[in-house]
Design a protein around this motif. Structure first.
Motif, PDB file in Angstrom:
ATOM      1  N   VAL A  76       0.864  -1.185   0.000  1.00  0.00           N
ATOM      2  CA  VAL A  76       0.000   0.000   0.000  1.00  0.00           C
ATOM      3  C   VAL A  76       0.902   1.237   0.000  1.00  0.00           C
ATOM      4  O   VAL A  76       1.776   1.376   0.858  1.00  0.00           O
ATOM      5  CB  VAL A  76      -0.931   0.026   1.226  1.00  0.00           C
ATOM      6  CG1 VAL A  76      -1.805   1.276   1.206  1.00  0.00           C
ATOM      7  CG2 VAL A  76      -1.798  -1.222   1.265  1.00  0.00           C
ATOM      8  N   ILE A  77       0.688   2.126  -0.966  1.00  0.00           N
ATOM      9  CA  ILE A  77       1.539   3.304  -1.140  1.00  0.00           C
ATOM     10  C   ILE A  77       0.806   4.525  -0.610  1.00  0.00           C
ATOM     11  O   ILE A  77      -0.299   4.851  -1.072  1.00  0.00           O
ATOM     12  CB  ILE A  77       1.895   3.500  -2.626  1.00  0.00           C
ATOM     13  CG1 ILE A  77       2.576   2.237  -3.167  1.00  0.00           C
ATOM     14  CG2 ILE A  77       2.790   4.714  -2.811  1.00  0.00           C
ATOM     15  CD1 ILE A  77       2.504   2.097  -4.659  1.00  0.00           C
ATOM     16  N   SER A  78       1.416   5.205   0.378  1.00  0.00           N
ATOM     17  CA  SER A  78       0.828   6.403   0.995  1.00  0.00           C
ATOM     18  C   SER A  78       1.785   7.576   0.817  1.00  0.00           C
ATOM     19  O   SER A  78       2.996   7.399   0.773  1.00  0.00           O
ATOM     20  CB  SER A  78       0.581   6.176   2.493  1.00  0.00           C
ATOM     21  OG  SER A  78      -0.220   5.045   2.713  1.00  0.00           O
ATOM     22  N   GLU A  79       1.207   8.783   0.766  1.00  0.00           N
ATOM     23  CA  GLU A  79       2.050   9.971   0.579  1.00  0.00           C
ATOM     24  C   GLU A  79       1.527  11.130   1.417  1.00  0.00           C
ATOM     25  O   GLU A  79       0.321  11.326   1.552  1.00  0.00           O
ATOM     26  CB  GLU A  79       2.093  10.378  -0.887  1.00  0.00           C
ATOM     27  CG  GLU A  79       3.035  11.554  -1.146  1.00  0.00           C
ATOM     28  CD  GLU A  79       3.183  11.872  -2.612  1.00  0.00           C
ATOM     29  OE1 GLU A  79       4.158  12.552  -2.983  1.00  0.00           O
ATOM     30  OE2 GLU A  79       2.320  11.456  -3.409  1.00  0.00           O
ATOM     31  N   ASN A  80       2.471  11.886   1.986  1.00  0.00           N
ATOM     32  CA  ASN A  80       2.171  13.098   2.729  1.00  0.00           C
ATOM     33  C   ASN A  80       2.831  14.259   1.994  1.00  0.00           C
ATOM     34  O   ASN A  80       4.050  14.372   1.965  1.00  0.00           O
ATOM     35  CB  ASN A  80       2.722  12.982   4.159  1.00  0.00           C
ATOM     36  CG  ASN A  80       2.531  14.252   4.971  1.00  0.00           C
ATOM     37  OD1 ASN A  80       1.837  15.180   4.556  1.00  0.00           O
ATOM     38  ND2 ASN A  80       3.161  14.300   6.137  1.00  0.00           N
ATOM     39  N   ILE A  81       2.036  15.126   1.364  1.00  0.00           N
ATOM     40  CA  ILE A  81       2.585  16.239   0.606  1.00  0.00           C
ATOM     41  C   ILE A  81       2.693  17.508   1.450  1.00  0.00           C
ATOM     42  O   ILE A  81       3.121  18.551   0.949  1.00  0.00           O
ATOM     43  CB  ILE A  81       1.744  16.524  -0.653  1.00  0.00           C
ATOM     44  CG1 ILE A  81       0.334  16.984  -0.281  1.00  0.00           C
ATOM     45  CG2 ILE A  81       1.704  15.313  -1.565  1.00  0.00           C
ATOM     46  CD1 ILE A  81      -0.475  17.462  -1.479  1.00  0.00           C
ATOM     47  N   GLY A  82       2.315  17.417   2.725  1.00  0.00           N
ATOM     48  CA  GLY A  82       2.419  18.568   3.620  1.00  0.00           C
ATOM     49  C   GLY A  82       3.761  18.631   4.317  1.00  0.00           C
ATOM     50  O   GLY A  82       4.641  17.797   4.120  1.00  0.00           O
ATOM     51  N   PHE A 110       1.644   3.777  11.508  1.00  0.00           N
ATOM     52  CA  PHE A 110       2.985   4.205  11.138  1.00  0.00           C
ATOM     53  C   PHE A 110       3.070   5.726  11.148  1.00  0.00           C
ATOM     54  O   PHE A 110       2.058   6.425  11.123  1.00  0.00           O
ATOM     55  CB  PHE A 110       3.362   3.671   9.752  1.00  0.00           C
ATOM     56  CG  PHE A 110       2.440   4.094   8.645  1.00  0.00           C
ATOM     57  CD1 PHE A 110       2.725   5.196   7.850  1.00  0.00           C
ATOM     58  CD2 PHE A 110       1.258   3.394   8.387  1.00  0.00           C
ATOM     59  CE1 PHE A 110       1.877   5.581   6.830  1.00  0.00           C
ATOM     60  CE2 PHE A 110       0.406   3.772   7.364  1.00  0.00           C
ATOM     61  CZ  PHE A 110       0.711   4.876   6.589  1.00  0.00           C
ATOM     62  N   ASN A 111       4.300   6.218  11.212  1.00  0.00           N
ATOM     63  CA  ASN A 111       4.563   7.651  11.118  1.00  0.00           C
ATOM     64  C   ASN A 111       4.945   7.996   9.680  1.00  0.00           C
ATOM     65  O   ASN A 111       5.728   7.281   9.048  1.00  0.00           O
ATOM     66  CB  ASN A 111       5.694   8.058  12.069  1.00  0.00           C
ATOM     67  CG  ASN A 111       5.314   7.906  13.518  1.00  0.00           C
ATOM     68  OD1 ASN A 111       4.190   8.226  13.912  1.00  0.00           O
ATOM     69  ND2 ASN A 111       6.233   7.412  14.338  1.00  0.00           N
ATOM     70  N   LEU A 112       4.413   9.111   9.182  1.00  0.00           N
ATOM     71  CA  LEU A 112       4.673   9.532   7.817  1.00  0.00           C
ATOM     72  C   LEU A 112       5.194  10.973   7.847  1.00  0.00           C
ATOM     73  O   LEU A 112       4.441  11.912   8.054  1.00  0.00           O
ATOM     74  CB  LEU A 112       3.390   9.436   6.983  1.00  0.00           C
ATOM     75  CG  LEU A 112       3.497   9.766   5.495  1.00  0.00           C
ATOM     76  CD1 LEU A 112       4.574   8.931   4.825  1.00  0.00           C
ATOM     77  CD2 LEU A 112       2.146   9.554   4.813  1.00  0.00           C
ATOM     78  N   PRO A 113       6.507  11.156   7.642  1.00  0.00           N
ATOM     79  CA  PRO A 113       7.076  12.512   7.683  1.00  0.00           C
ATOM     80  C   PRO A 113       6.516  13.402   6.572  1.00  0.00           C
ATOM     81  O   PRO A 113       5.945  12.920   5.580  1.00  0.00           O
ATOM     82  CB  PRO A 113       8.580  12.259   7.476  1.00  0.00           C
ATOM     83  CG  PRO A 113       8.790  10.826   7.846  1.00  0.00           C
ATOM     84  CD  PRO A 113       7.523  10.122   7.470  1.00  0.00           C
ATOM     85  N   GLY A 114       6.706  14.693   6.743  1.00  0.00           N
ATOM     86  CA  GLY A 114       6.258  15.623   5.727  1.00  0.00           C
ATOM     87  C   GLY A 114       7.031  15.468   4.427  1.00  0.00           C
ATOM     88  O   GLY A 114       8.219  15.120   4.438  1.00  0.00           O
ATOM     89  N   ASN A 115       6.353  15.699   3.320  1.00  0.00           N
ATOM     90  CA  ASN A 115       6.955  15.569   1.987  1.00  0.00           C
ATOM     91  C   ASN A 115       7.626  14.214   1.804  1.00  0.00           C
ATOM     92  O   ASN A 115       8.783  14.114   1.388  1.00  0.00           O
ATOM     93  CB  ASN A 115       7.967  16.700   1.747  1.00  0.00           C
ATOM     94  CG  ASN A 115       7.304  18.050   1.697  1.00  0.00           C
ATOM     95  OD1 ASN A 115       6.298  18.235   1.014  1.00  0.00           O
ATOM     96  ND2 ASN A 115       7.837  19.004   2.439  1.00  0.00           N
ATOM     97  N   TYR A 116       6.885  13.178   2.108  1.00  0.00           N
ATOM     98  CA  TYR A 116       7.472  11.836   2.113  1.00  0.00           C
ATOM     99  C   TYR A 116       6.413  10.838   1.663  1.00  0.00           C
ATOM    100  O   TYR A 116       5.214  11.081   1.787  1.00  0.00           O
ATOM    101  CB  TYR A 116       7.929  11.490   3.529  1.00  0.00           C
ATOM    102  CG  TYR A 116       8.993  10.426   3.620  1.00  0.00           C
ATOM    103  CD1 TYR A 116      10.336  10.745   3.492  1.00  0.00           C
ATOM    104  CD2 TYR A 116       8.657   9.101   3.847  1.00  0.00           C
ATOM    105  CE1 TYR A 116      11.313   9.780   3.589  1.00  0.00           C
ATOM    106  CE2 TYR A 116       9.631   8.124   3.944  1.00  0.00           C
ATOM    107  CZ  TYR A 116      10.953   8.466   3.815  1.00  0.00           C
ATOM    108  OH  TYR A 116      11.921   7.503   3.900  1.00  0.00           O
ATOM    109  N   ASN A 117       6.872   9.729   1.110  1.00  0.00           N
ATOM    110  CA  ASN A 117       5.960   8.634   0.789  1.00  0.00           C
ATOM    111  C   ASN A 117       6.468   7.347   1.398  1.00  0.00           C
ATOM    112  O   ASN A 117       7.676   7.169   1.573  1.00  0.00           O
ATOM    113  CB  ASN A 117       5.800   8.485  -0.728  1.00  0.00           C
ATOM    114  CG  ASN A 117       7.078   8.036  -1.403  1.00  0.00           C
ATOM    115  OD1 ASN A 117       7.422   6.857  -1.408  1.00  0.00           O
ATOM    116  ND2 ASN A 117       7.815   8.977  -1.965  1.00  0.00           N
TER     117      ASN A 117
END
Length: 414
Positions: A76-82, A110-117
């Motif tokens: 599963v591919i997730s993205e945080n563009i903030g 899970f943790n998702l850093p900013g500007n990261y996928n």
């Protein structure tokens, strides 16, 4: 007089008690109000930030890596563009497509850093064979994929062997003999050995650094400016929108390998080095043509005694990775403790618009080292390269000797 004095003392005591009580109530109200005010401000802050943060969160895609029961593997591919880090709590369900019967379910935090996928690997379990739906949900956002599960071939063969024992007289001929003469019958003829995993592959080795056998590719002191390839042409559009390939490799030695990049996997329509994929026929990225287009996994090791991580990249025609920024699609790092002197088990899966690469520590492919993904576009390819060199003769620089040695084996194209 004594009585009056006692009355005066009593009045003073009462006044003191009242003053202390009033002071305590006032202080308590002020302190409590201050805490409540801070909490309200914090709540307001969270209320303001959380929705905005989740507006920057996207579920980008699902890739089915393993569809053989009972142990499925799904990416599963997730993205945080903030800009702000997010703590994600996801849930997933595996259901039958025909009646929505629940087969398996779980959580994914899970943790998702900013500007990261991030590409997360999920391992649903089921014995159901047929069409299923995998759904992944984070709050009001969800994504799903329909696919068919299958039975492990090895398990099927074993079941057939145990469920169908030979009849008592099935080895006898009409005349009662067993066909081998004497008392025990002859041994069955040996079965022919299956072809090696590199059967039919072609070696192109102008620099003499590659050794190809039926089941192993060995590269020795592969320099940065060397060319070379081990490839097989399967025909027009053979590698299409959906496939899973598996192999394993090991880097056995390296010296000054900052630029000694090699490719243990790629699909293309023209034999290509890493330099071809990235630059084309010269060193100017802006003039890159379409002659060398494909999907490629590149490995750029560090020196054996370095503690820094080895880098790897997925090159694709849909946004070639040229900025090498951690977190961008297709770029990932392999910890040094998991790399040198270790066999790395790799699975490469494509599903419509996405390519997912997973590095594992174990042959069962359950202990992940690192995972990455990249968009692929809708191209199909004819050729697979089980090995490719960097091949950058025209833009060699620094004058240093960069080289790497290792091997690739157990290629499984599914």
């Amino acid at each position: 007089m004594v009585k009056i004095d006692k009355i005066k003392l009593g009045i003073v005591a009462i006044i003191l008690i009242i003053v202390v009580a009033i002071s305590y109530v006032t202080y308590t109200e002020y302190f409590t109000s201050d805490i409540e005010s801070d909490n309200d401000q914090e709540d307001d802050k969270q209320t303001d930030i959380e929705p905005n943060d989740m507006d920057n969160f996207f579920l980008q895609g699902i890739v089915v890596i393993e569809n053989e029961v009972p142990n499925l593997t799904v990416a599963v591919i997730s993205e945080n563009i903030g800009e702000k880090n997010l703590t994600i709590s996801g849930t997933w369900n595996l259901t039958q497509a025909n009646n929505s019967a629940l087969l398996d379910t779980g959580e994914d935090n899970f943790n998702l850093p900013g500007n990261y996928n991030i590409t997360n690997i999920i391992y649903p379990k089921t014995n159901f064979v047929g069409q299923v739906i995998f759904e992944y949900r984070v709050k009001d956002k969800h994504i799903s994929e329909i696919f068919n599960t299958t039975i492990l071939v090895n398990n099927t063969e074993e079941e057939n062997e145990t469920e169908e024992p030979p009849e008592e007289n099935e080895t006898s001929d009409d005349d009662g003999s067993s066909g081998g003469g004497g008392g025990g019958g002859g041994s069955p003829p040996p079965e022919p050995e299956p072809p090696g995993c590199f059967d039919g592959f072609v070696e192109y080795d102008p620099n003499g650094s590659i050794t190809l056998t039926d089941d192993k590719i060995t590269f020795t002191e592969l320099h940065r400016n060397y060319s070379g390839s081990v490839y097989k042409d399967f025909g027009t559009g053979y590698f299409g929108q959906t496939f899973t390939h598996k192999f394993q490799f090991e880097v056995t030695s390296s010296i000054d390998v900052l630029e000694a990049t090699f490719m243990p996997w790629s699909v293309c329509n023209e034999i290509s080095t890493y330099h071809d994929f990235r630059y084309g026929d010269d060193c100017n990225e802006s003039t890159k043509d379409d002659n060398h287009v494909g999907l490629a996994l590149t490995i750029q090791p560090k020196e054996e005694d370095e503690t820094s991580n080895t880098t790897a990249n997925i090159t694709s025609p849909h946004g070639l990775i040229r900025d090498w920024t951690i977190g961008k699609y297709g770029h990932f790092e392999i910890p040094s403790e998991d790399f040198f002197g270790k066999t790395i088990y790799v699975t490469v899966s494509r599903n419509t618009q996405w390519l997912v690469v997973v590095f594992f520590r174990d042959s069962a492919r359950t202990d992940e080292i690192v995972t990455a993904s990249a968009r692929t576009g809708n191209q199909s390819y004819d050729i697979i390269q089980a090995f490719g060199a960097r091949g950058s003769e025209s833009c060699e620089w620094w004058g240093f000797e960069f080289f790497v040695s290792g091997y690739i084996e157990k290629y499984n194209l599914g």
